[in-house]
Design a protein around this motif. Sequence first.
Motif, PDB file in Angstrom:
ATOM      1  N   SER B   6      67.562  70.146 126.675  1.00  0.00           N
ATOM      2  CA  SER B   6      67.961  70.452 127.661  1.00  0.00           C
ATOM      3  C   SER B   6      67.324  70.223 129.372  1.00  0.00           C
ATOM      4  O   SER B   6      67.842  69.503 130.434  1.00  0.00           O
ATOM      5  CB  SER B   6      68.617  71.617 128.160  1.00  0.00           C
ATOM      6  OG  SER B   6      67.128  72.478 128.436  1.00  0.00           O
ATOM      7  N   SER B   7      65.915  69.973 129.316  1.00  0.00           N
ATOM      8  CA  SER B   7      64.577  69.110 129.912  1.00  0.00           C
ATOM      9  C   SER B   7      65.139  67.172 129.846  1.00  0.00           C
ATOM     10  O   SER B   7      65.157  66.892 128.496  1.00  0.00           O
ATOM     11  CB  SER B   7      63.025  69.619 129.122  1.00  0.00           C
ATOM     12  OG  SER B   7      63.443  69.486 127.470  1.00  0.00           O
ATOM     13  N   PRO B   8      64.143  66.820 130.675  1.00  0.00           N
ATOM     14  CA  PRO B   8      64.516  66.075 130.504  1.00  0.00           C
ATOM     15  C   PRO B   8      63.522  65.193 129.410  1.00  0.00           C
ATOM     16  O   PRO B   8      62.039  65.798 129.672  1.00  0.00           O
ATOM     17  CB  PRO B   8      63.386  64.942 131.859  1.00  0.00           C
ATOM     18  CG  PRO B   8      64.015  65.893 132.974  1.00  0.00           C
ATOM     19  CD  PRO B   8      63.920  67.437 132.068  1.00  0.00           C
ATOM     20  N   THR B   9      63.462  64.207 128.743  1.00  0.00           N
ATOM     21  CA  THR B   9      62.613  63.341 127.690  1.00  0.00           C
ATOM     22  C   THR B   9      61.070  62.845 128.262  1.00  0.00           C
ATOM     23  O   THR B   9      61.415  62.460 130.026  1.00  0.00           O
ATOM     24  CB  THR B   9      63.223  62.357 126.413  1.00  0.00           C
ATOM     25  OG1 THR B   9      63.315  61.609 127.391  1.00  0.00           O
ATOM     26  CG2 THR B   9      64.123  62.999 126.336  1.00  0.00           C
ATOM     27  N   ALA B  10      60.344  62.075 127.429  1.00  0.00           N
ATOM     28  CA  ALA B  10      59.242  61.501 128.287  1.00  0.00           C
ATOM     29  C   ALA B  10      59.975  59.867 128.610  1.00  0.00           C
ATOM     30  O   ALA B  10      59.036  59.775 130.114  1.00  0.00           O
ATOM     31  CB  ALA B  10      58.207  61.159 127.376  1.00  0.00           C
ATOM     32  N   ALA B  11      60.177  59.219 128.179  1.00  0.00           N
ATOM     33  CA  ALA B  11      61.228  58.456 128.951  1.00  0.00           C
ATOM     34  C   ALA B  11      62.051  58.461 130.318  1.00  0.00           C
ATOM     35  O   ALA B  11      62.065  57.511 130.709  1.00  0.00           O
ATOM     36  CB  ALA B  11      62.340  57.568 127.224  1.00  0.00           C
ATOM     37  N   GLU B  12      62.889  59.475 130.205  1.00  0.00           N
ATOM     38  CA  GLU B  12      63.762  59.719 131.495  1.00  0.00           C
ATOM     39  C   GLU B  12      62.685  59.822 132.142  1.00  0.00           C
ATOM     40  O   GLU B  12      63.112  59.137 133.440  1.00  0.00           O
ATOM     41  CB  GLU B  12      64.110  61.031 131.045  1.00  0.00           C
ATOM     42  CG  GLU B  12      65.525  61.144 132.309  1.00  0.00           C
ATOM     43  CD  GLU B  12      66.077  62.177 132.202  1.00  0.00           C
ATOM     44  OE1 GLU B  12      66.653  62.516 130.978  1.00  0.00           O
ATOM     45  OE2 GLU B  12      66.813  62.270 132.581  1.00  0.00           O
ATOM     46  N   ARG B  13      61.582  60.661 132.576  1.00  0.00           N
ATOM     47  CA  ARG B  13      60.287  61.188 133.388  1.00  0.00           C
ATOM     48  C   ARG B  13      59.920  59.622 133.828  1.00  0.00           C
ATOM     49  O   ARG B  13      59.171  59.573 134.628  1.00  0.00           O
ATOM     50  CB  ARG B  13      59.593  61.500 132.684  1.00  0.00           C
ATOM     51  CG  ARG B  13      60.298  63.458 132.392  1.00  0.00           C
ATOM     52  CD  ARG B  13      59.143  64.028 132.803  1.00  0.00           C
ATOM     53  NE  ARG B  13      58.131  64.234 132.062  1.00  0.00           N
ATOM     54  CZ  ARG B  13      58.582  65.164 130.282  1.00  0.00           C
ATOM     55  NH1 ARG B  13      59.321  65.766 130.336  1.00  0.00           N
ATOM     56  NH2 ARG B  13      57.846  64.856 128.957  1.00  0.00           N
ATOM     57  N   ARG B  14      59.872  58.860 133.120  1.00  0.00           N
ATOM     58  CA  ARG B  14      58.316  57.455 132.744  1.00  0.00           C
ATOM     59  C   ARG B  14      58.898  56.388 134.017  1.00  0.00           C
ATOM     60  O   ARG B  14      58.915  56.011 134.540  1.00  0.00           O
ATOM     61  CB  ARG B  14      58.726  56.646 131.580  1.00  0.00           C
ATOM     62  CG  ARG B  14      57.432  55.449 131.765  1.00  0.00           C
ATOM     63  CD  ARG B  14      57.082  55.062 130.683  1.00  0.00           C
ATOM     64  NE  ARG B  14      58.385  54.796 129.618  1.00  0.00           N
ATOM     65  CZ  ARG B  14      58.441  54.989 128.066  1.00  0.00           C
ATOM     66  NH1 ARG B  14      57.412  56.023 127.403  1.00  0.00           N
ATOM     67  NH2 ARG B  14      59.605  55.666 127.055  1.00  0.00           N
ATOM     68  N   LEU B  15      61.342  56.851 134.160  1.00  0.00           N
ATOM     69  CA  LEU B  15      61.968  55.934 134.394  1.00  0.00           C
ATOM     70  C   LEU B  15      61.084  55.961 136.568  1.00  0.00           C
ATOM     71  O   LEU B  15      61.197  54.953 136.652  1.00  0.00           O
ATOM     72  CB  LEU B  15      63.070  56.245 134.477  1.00  0.00           C
ATOM     73  CG  LEU B  15      63.704  55.735 132.848  1.00  0.00           C
ATOM     74  CD1 LEU B  15      65.377  56.410 132.906  1.00  0.00           C
ATOM     75  CD2 LEU B  15      64.100  54.796 133.381  1.00  0.00           C
TER      76      LEU B  15
END
Lengths: 201, 105
Positions: B6-15
């Motif tokens: 449910s929480s953003p992954t590291a890859a999503e945050r890296r965007l």
Amino acid sequence: MQREPHTTNATATTAAPGVPTLPGNRGIWVGILAEMTEFGLLFMVYFIARAHHPEAFMKGPGELHTEAGMINTLLMISGSFCVAKATFAVRRQKQRLALRWLAGVGVAIVGYLLIKYLEITWNIAHGVVGTAGVFYAVYYYLTFTHMVHIVWGGMGLTWIIFRTAGGAYHENHQGLESFALYWHATDLAWLIIFPLIYLLR
Amino acid sequence: MATPSSSPTAAERRLNLLWLALVGLTLGGTLLVERANPGVAVTLFICLTMAIKGRLIIDYFMELKAFPGRLQRLFRLYFYLLPLLTLCTWLFADQIAAMTTLITR
């Protein structure tokens, strides 16, 4: 940097559960390879025309509205960012969040087309027309072709928004991923057009 | 079936960082090119930023970094070749013009 390929479930593709799968579907990869080939050919035309008319290509960018090109580059990049965010959101089953990010892509598309309209109006007022010289012919050819892809992207986005709102990508995300890939490819083409046309003297 | 996080992954945050980097490269590159005199250094800079921005989109937005193979190589090659051709056209315009001139008898 840790790589985190997304995984899928057996419903979405034929891959085994937990196995990383390439985003999108085969059809879109064929489509965007064709798109990159199309732009590749147009870039070859640019290179040959530039080699034959270096003075026209040195002078030409100075006659264009660089800020319009720069704003559209920022809009393209931001559209790519929003659609990537929407893809990650839908994979986390956050459909409403995905819809908000897709609306962001819509803003980028409308903004791009509005800036293009203003730019062309400005061009015409300043005598920057396709018949003014070889540089301007190449400029219009490349940017109009790109704009057609943006309009197609807008049509695709409308469909994807309706499908996302209807819950179509709850388990199988391929449709949204495919649209995202198309948009990224269109962004890639612009990331070459912008420096070639507006910056390189 | 695995439950999606449910929480953003590291890859999503890296965007977020990647978007900032792309915006920075665009703004900084445009300002620098507009103020500098045309020359080989500016052309090289333009080619480098073109290659870097393309690579970031291909690797992280299109997620091809996670999928080594022909498709990844093909897209990466595109963004090696196009900046290189840009530089070559700037440096060797006469030679390219000679190579692409049709000889009529």
